[in-house]
Design an enzyme around this catalytic site. Structure first.
Site, PDB file in Angstrom:
ATOM      1  N   ILE A  60       0.833  -1.203   0.000  1.00  0.00           N
ATOM      2  CA  ILE A  60       0.000   0.000   0.000  1.00  0.00           C
ATOM      3  C   ILE A  60       0.869   1.255   0.000  1.00  0.00           C
ATOM      4  CG2 ILE A  60      -0.215   0.177   2.530  1.00  0.00           C
ATOM      5  CD1 ILE A  60      -3.269   0.738   2.012  1.00  0.00           C
ATOM      6  N   CYS A  61       0.388   2.304  -0.657  1.00  0.00           N
ATOM      7  CA  CYS A  61       1.013   3.633  -0.602  1.00  0.00           C
ATOM      8  C   CYS A  61      -0.129   4.640  -0.464  1.00  0.00           C
ATOM      9  CB  CYS A  61       1.901   3.889  -1.820  1.00  0.00           C
ATOM     10  SG  CYS A  61       1.022   3.995  -3.390  1.00  0.00           S
ATOM     11  N   ARG A  62       0.042   5.847  -0.957  1.00  0.00           N
ATOM     12  CA  ARG A  62      -1.012   6.856  -0.811  1.00  0.00           C
ATOM     13  C   ARG A  62      -2.184   6.566  -1.740  1.00  0.00           C
ATOM     14  NH1 ARG A  62      -2.242  12.152  -2.922  1.00  0.00           N
ATOM     15  NH2 ARG A  62      -3.248  13.399  -1.310  1.00  0.00           N
ATOM     16  N   GLY A  64      -1.681   4.228  -4.834  1.00  0.00           N
ATOM     17  CA  GLY A  64      -1.520   2.978  -5.567  1.00  0.00           C
ATOM     18  C   GLY A  64      -0.399   2.938  -6.587  1.00  0.00           C
ATOM     19  N   MET A  88      -3.883   4.267   0.716  1.00  0.00           N
ATOM     20  CA  MET A  88      -4.316   4.787   2.009  1.00  0.00           C
ATOM     21  C   MET A  88      -5.461   5.799   1.878  1.00  0.00           C
ATOM     22  SD  MET A  88      -2.895   3.255   4.563  1.00  0.00           S
ATOM     23  CE  MET A  88      -3.412   4.370   5.873  1.00  0.00           C
TER      24      MET A  88
END
Length: 109
Positions: A60-62, A64, A88
């Protein structure tokens, strides 16, 4: 690209957060492993030690994009990895808990 929706994640799924330190400190999923994408190659061993042997790594990141890059790398290494669609931002919008660096209520930067 193997992908999973935030709503399909279970509380005990292994989550790898690849956002940078300031993003992590502002807010992250409790229990996630944090290895920023900028340090990922150097810290790859931390992931292989922490990840479940026969389990899946949910990256996961901010939003994708960065997590998609890491997911593709992990898949090429033979690891069962999936990108968390929407990152996120969707996690927070779905009402999933977000904690800051002190374990208190956080937000997605």
């Amino acid at each position: 690209m193997p992908t999973v929706e935030v709503g399909d994640l279970k509380d005990d799924d292994f989550l790898l957060d690849v956002r940078e330190d300031d993003e992590w400190q502002a807010g992250h999923a409790e229990g996630a492993l944090h290895i920023p994408i900028s340090e990922f190659a150097a810290r790859y061993g931390e992931l292989t030690e922490a990840a479940p042997q026969d389990g899946r790594v949910h990256v996961i990141c901010r939003s994708g994009g960065r997590s998609a890059q890491v997911t593709m790398y992990l898949v090429q290494q033979g690891i069962d990895a999936v990108n968390v669609d929407g990152g996120m931002q969707v996690w927070e919008a779905a009402g999933r808990p977000v904690v800051d660096g002190k374990g208190e209520s956080g937000f997605v930067l």
